[in-house]
Every structure is written in C-alpha cells, then in structure tokens.
Design a protein around this motif. Structure first.
Motif, short mmCIF file in Angstrom:
data_model
loop_
_atom_site.label_atom_id
_atom_site.label_comp_id
_atom_site.label_asym_id
_atom_site.label_seq_id
_atom_site.Cartn_x
_atom_site.Cartn_y
_atom_site.Cartn_z
N GLY A 2 0.84 -1.20 0.00
CA GLY A 2 0.00 0.00 0.00
C GLY A 2 0.87 1.25 0.00
N THR A 25 9.24 10.38 -3.81
CA THR A 25 9.46 8.96 -4.05
C THR A 25 9.94 8.27 -2.78
OG1 THR A 25 10.66 7.35 -5.41
CG2 THR A 25 11.85 9.37 -4.87
N THR A 26 9.65 6.95 -2.70
CA THR A 26 10.19 6.19 -1.58
C THR A 26 11.19 5.15 -2.10
OG1 THR A 26 8.35 4.67 -1.75
CG2 THR A 26 8.15 6.38 -0.09
N LYS A 27 11.42 5.19 -3.43
CA LYS A 27 12.32 4.19 -4.01
C LYS A 27 13.72 4.75 -4.14
CE LYS A 27 8.29 2.86 -6.64
NZ LYS A 27 7.61 2.96 -7.93
N GLY A 69 6.61 9.64 -12.04
CA GLY A 69 5.60 8.81 -12.72
C GLY A 69 4.18 9.27 -12.43
P1 ADP Z 1 8.60 6.70 -8.49
O1 ADP Z 1 7.95 5.45 -8.99
O2 ADP Z 1 9.75 7.13 -9.32
O3 ADP Z 1 8.91 6.67 -7.04
P2 ADP Z 1 5.98 7.84 -8.76
O4 ADP Z 1 5.55 9.27 -8.88
O5 ADP Z 1 5.48 6.92 -9.80
O6 ADP Z 1 7.54 7.88 -8.71
O7 ADP Z 1 5.54 7.29 -7.36
C1 ADP Z 1 5.76 8.05 -6.20
C2 ADP Z 1 5.67 7.19 -4.96
O8 ADP Z 1 4.33 6.75 -4.80
C3 ADP Z 1 6.47 5.91 -5.02
O9 ADP Z 1 7.80 6.13 -4.67
C4 ADP Z 1 5.74 5.02 -4.01
O10 ADP Z 1 6.15 5.32 -2.71
C5 ADP Z 1 4.31 5.49 -4.13
N1 ADP Z 1 3.49 4.55 -4.93
C6 ADP Z 1 3.09 4.70 -6.19
N2 ADP Z 1 2.35 3.64 -6.60
C7 ADP Z 1 2.26 2.81 -5.54
C8 ADP Z 1 1.64 1.51 -5.29
N3 ADP Z 1 0.93 0.89 -6.24
N4 ADP Z 1 1.75 0.99 -4.06
C9 ADP Z 1 2.46 1.61 -3.09
N5 ADP Z 1 3.08 2.81 -3.26
C10 ADP Z 1 2.99 3.40 -4.47
#
Ligand code: ADP
Length: 551
Positions: free
Chosen positions: A490, A505-507, A514
């Motif tokens: 989640g 971002t958390t990655k 995105g």
């Molecule tokens: P990135 O993928 O480069 O981190 P995004 O803008 O796509 O950038 O996403 C931002 C953040 O939103 C992610 O780092 C994640 O923490 C969270 N996130 C997005 N989609 C999901 C998902 N399906 N489940 C959990 N966390 C999500």
C-alpha cells in the motif's frame, strides 16, 4: 486522488448564511415556531417597561425577528406582525386601544424587514466574516432602529398613549433594547448556523478558552456585583477583560457566542439584585459598547488569521507551480537530448538489419529481434515527443483509442520483468468495451506508469508471489475506468499527502515523476485519478475517462 486546486477549495466568497430551510420545516411551521419563540422572549425580557408602553430596555425578540428575516427571507414578515400583535394583547399591561397595536406591529414588521434587507445587501457585498461585515452591522442596526423607534413612538403618540414629554425617553429606551437585542443575537445565530465556524468555535482547543473566559467573566461579575453599595456599573469595565481575551483567542466566532452568554448573565444578576431602571439602562449602554468592541476586535483577529492562512496557501501554490515548471523544463530538455540519439538508433538499427539481410548473414530470430528493437526505439521516441509536446504546449493528439489493445501492449512489455520478480499480471475488461477519444501514446504512458508502480509494490524479496490486476470497466454509458490494483504494502503514509507532487518517491532509484506525469495526462483528458489503500494490504489506482474525450 482527485486534486482540487487548493485555492478554489477554500470558499473565499462564502454564501452569506446557510439556509435554515434545509431542516425541512414548512413555511407555516417556521412561522409558528417563530411566533412561539418571539412571545416567549418578550415574556422573559419584559423588564423595566416604560409607562406601560411595551417598550423595554432589553429586546431579544428583535434579534429573533432579524435572524428570521435575514435567514429565511422577508416573506416571513407577516409572522413578525402577528407575533408583535399577539404580545401586545398577551403581555403588555398598559392601555393600548385598538389601533396602536396594529400600527406599532406594522411598524415593527416593515421596519425589521427593511433592516434585514439592508443587512443582507451590505453583507453580500463583503468577503467573509471580517471587519466590513461587523462595521455594516454596527452602523445599519443602530441607524435603522433609531428610525424604527421614532416611527413606533410616533404611532403611540398619535394614538394618545405616549405623552409628548416622554417621547425622547421612549425612543431612547426602545433604541437601547432593540439595538442590543440584535447585535448580540444575530452574530451568535450566524456563527451557530455556519457549521464550519461553530465547529471551529467549539473545538476542543476552544473549550479551554471557553473555560478561561467563563472564569474571567464570573470573576469580573463577582467583583462588580459583590461590592454592594458602590455603583456597580463603575466597575463594568472589568468585563472588557474576558471579552477582549476571548476575542483575541477565539476570534469572531468565539466572541459572537460569548457575548450573549455574558449579557444573559448580567441581565439575570441585575434583575435578581433588583437594579433600578437607571442602573439597568447604564448597564445596557455599557453592554452595547462592550459588544461593539468585542465584535470589532474578534472580526479583526479572524480577518488577519484568514489572510495569513491565505498567504500560506498561495505560497504553497506558488511552490507547486514552480516545481511543476521545473519538471516541465527538465522534461523538455531531456526529451530534446534523448530524442535525437533515439532517432539515430532507429536509423542505425534499420541500416544494420538491411545490410545484414543483403549480405545473407541474418538468421530469422535475429531479424525479428532487430525489428522489435527498431519498433521499440521508435515508440520511445514518439512517447518522448508526445510528452514534450504536452509539457511545452499541452497539445493532445486525439484518436479513438482501444484501451484493451493498449493494455495488451503494456502488459506484454512489462510481463517479462514482472515474472522475473515473482509478480503475475491479470487483465480483464467489460464485454464490448467502447473505445475512448484520447491520446493513445499518453494513455499508454499512463498505464505504463501505474502498472510499473504496481509491479514495484507487489514484488517482494521474501519469495511471496505478488499479483497485479488491470481491469477495464465500462461505466455510466459514457465513461470507462481503468483500475490498476496490486497486493503490495500500500502507499506509505509519508508520501500519501504529496503523492502527485514531482520528486516524491520512496524508491532508492525512483524519480518521483511517474505519478506527476500520470496526473497531468489524466487532467489533460479531463478525467479523474483516484487511489486508495486496500485491506489487508495493497493499493488501487483508478482512472476515469470520458468516452468523448476532453471537451
Ligand atoms: P517513483 O515510482 O519514481 O517513485 P511515482 O511518482 O510513480 O515515482 O511514485 C511516487 C511514490 O508513490 C512511489 O515512490 C511510491 O512510494 C508510491 N506509490 C506509487 N504507486 C504505488 C503503489 N501501487 N503501491 C504503493 N506505493 C505506491
């Protein structure tokens, strides 16, 4: 998640007052209720009547009349007439005759209706509850009541009930009682009825303010009334302490509720102790000054808090716009830098496969791989150009898009990577899903971002198999919903509030762009992007698109 513009989210031009009619009572029920309240208030406040004329030094029924006429409209004026006539016969003690009650009730009904119209007009033209509104109240009410009091006393004089030498005293008493009745009760009623304000005024933090206010009030009253023998109103200024304190702490909503409480207490104590009429008059005049001071101060405090809040929001908006512009500029620059090498790559791939084919040294598998690589490189370039187009000009290339085909394509693209990470992707679609008018490449990009995130979330290191499902749902005849669901952990609470902001971002290898781009694409299509965390775990992102595309 839908992202309302923060500024438009706050209602800067709040409607004057909410309609009481939402409580669902009929016209006659409201009217009947009002008459009962009016007669009751007249009975309770029937103190220090002047020469049996029905003129008193405190008239909360005037406040009730103005509240009724402002909130429900002047079409309720006939009820004010009836209520006034009834009190004339039921409560007033002096000789009134037949015409005087009708004449004075007419003056009351027409006068209050005029006052309500004037207040309504003045309040509609000012923003929010602020100084301008209080100033309007504090000028229109005293002036209007002076006219009304004069007309009322004139009727009594012409009926032979009021003697000429008592005329000015009668006008004065009427003015004090009604003006005070209105300026203490109308603001309180408005605060109570505006749910937002009363909730703010009554929140838990405010409870402490209310307790301190009550303590200060009781202390001041004890001092004022406890010192028997002195002229009590000499110490009345002590009441400024609790009123100023509550105005500063709780602003206009707080002070508007506190004033009638203080006033009711003073009247009760004053009458219980058997004040003479002059002392009571002095108290009422001081109460008038206290109310005006409290309301003005409270309004000034609330207004300055609102403008500070607005400033903060504008700063937030500006920061967001700046970040957006930065992303736009970065995106355009990147697109420009990458699209050229990609174009060359496509050309080299094409040339290589032609040369190899001509030399007869190209096995079929390799030819297929080269062709696929060429297609993908071209696709990547087109995607970049589309994004650059959108960022720089917001242009969409609208065609009829088959979302099932888009899904098949994106899933084929992601499937290999997903399987390698232990994630299975399922797809499903409503039967006979209609095509949508949209930008095919941007919609591919959107699905790629959402599904890519879902795979990231569903893939774990603990060997558990993850699952992602993409569903296409036909809705309401004119909409489709794309749902991308995963069974990952989640959305983390640390990013939940700012999920769509750039660079969130958390990655460790994430860009945080995105979802920003996803939101831009959905907004450009005039669709809606929502998300929710699922129990016991997982997240669902859904995109709602109109079949007819953006208007
Ligand atoms: P990135 O993928 O480069 O981190 P995004 O803008 O796509 O950038 O996403 C931002 C953040 O939103 C992610 O780092 C994640 O923490 C969270 N996130 C997005 N989609 C999901 C998902 N399906 N489940 C959990 N966390 C999500």
């Amino acid at each position: 998640m839908a992202h309302p513009n923060i500024l438009s989210n706050r209602n800067l031009y709040e409607p004057l007052l909410p309609s009481l009619l939402r409580f669902g009572l009929s016209f006659w029920a409201w009217g009947g209720l009002f008459i009962a309240v009016y007669v009751l208030l007249e009975r309770v406040s029937f103190l220090y009547q002047l020469d049996g004329l029905g003129i008193t030094l405190w008239s909360p029924s005037a406040g009730a009349s103005v509240i009724l006429l402002v909130l429900l409209g002047v079409r309720f004026a006939p009820f004010v007439f009836v209520a006034s006539l009834l009190t004339d016969f039921l409560i007033y003690t002096g000789p009134r005759g037949f015409f005087a009650p009708i004449g004075t009730s007419l003056v009351i009904a027409v006068g209050f209706a005029g006052l309500a119209l004037a207040l309504d007009k003045a309040w509609r033209s000012v923003r929010e509850v602020g100084l301008a509104r209080v100033v309007a109240l504090l000028t229109i009410v005293p002036a209007g009541i002076l006219v009304l009091a004069t007309a009322y006393c004139l009727v009594l004089y012409l009926s032979g009930i009021l003697f000429g030498h008592r005329f000015l005293v009668a006008v004065g008493n009427f003015w004090v009682g009604d003006t005070l009745g209105i300026i203490t009760l109308v603001p309180a009623a408005v605060t109570v009825l505006r749910a937002q304000d009363s909730r703010r005024a009554l929140s838990r933090a405010r409870l402490l303010d209310a307790v301190v206010f009550a303590a200060l009030l009781v202390g001041a009253l004890w001092f004022i009334f406890g010192l028997r023998g002195a002229h009590e109103y000499q110490f009345f200024y002590l009441l400024f302490i609790p009123v100023v304190w509550i105005a500063v702490k709780a602003g206009y909503p707080g002070v508007s509720l506190a004033l009638p409480v203080a006033h009711a207490l003073i009247v009760t104590i004053g009458t219980t102790l058997g004040f003479g009429v002059y002392d009571f008059m002095a108290f009422q005049l001081l109460m008038l000054v206290l109310s005006a001071t409290g309301l003005l101060l409270g309004a000034a405090v609330t207004e300055s808090r609102h403008s500070a809040e607005r400033m903060r929001m504008q700063e937030g908006e500006l920061a967001r716009a700046t970040r957006q512009a930065l992303v736009g500029a970065t995106g355009t620059a990147l697109a420009h830098e990458i699209s050229q090498p990609l174009a060359s790559t496509t050309n080299y791939l094409h040339a290589a496969s032609r040369l190899l084919r001509a030399s007869g040294r190209l096995p079929t598998e390799a030819a297929e791989a080269l062709a696929k690589a060429e297609v993908e490189a071209r696709r990547a370039r087109e995607a970049l150009e589309r994004v650059r187009d959108y960022v720089s000009r917001g242009r969409l290339e609208l065609t009829s898009v088959d979302l099932e085909a888009v899904t098949v394509k994106i899933v084929a693209l992601l499937d290999g990577d997903a399987r390698a990470r232990g994630v299975r992707i399922d797809t499903s679609a409503s039967p006979r899903l209609p095509p949508v008018l949209g930008d095919a490449i941007q919609l591919e990009q959107l699905l790629l971002n959402l599904a890519g995130n879902a795979i990231d979330a569903a893939s774990t290191d603990d060997g558990r198999r993850g699952r992602v499902s993409v569903r296409l749902i036909s809705q309401w005849k004119d909409r489709v919903v794309i749902e991308v669901e995963d069974d990952g952990p989640g959305v983390a609470s640390c990013v939940a509030d700012r999920l769509f902001e750039p660079f969130e971002t958390t990655k460790h290898n994430g860009m945080g762009l995105g979802l920003t781009l996803a939101r831009q694409i959905v907004e450009a299509h005039e669709g809606a992007l929502r998300w929710q965390n699922l129990a016991p775990h997982g997240a669902r992102f859904s995109v709602e698109l109109r079949l007819g595309g953006p208007r």
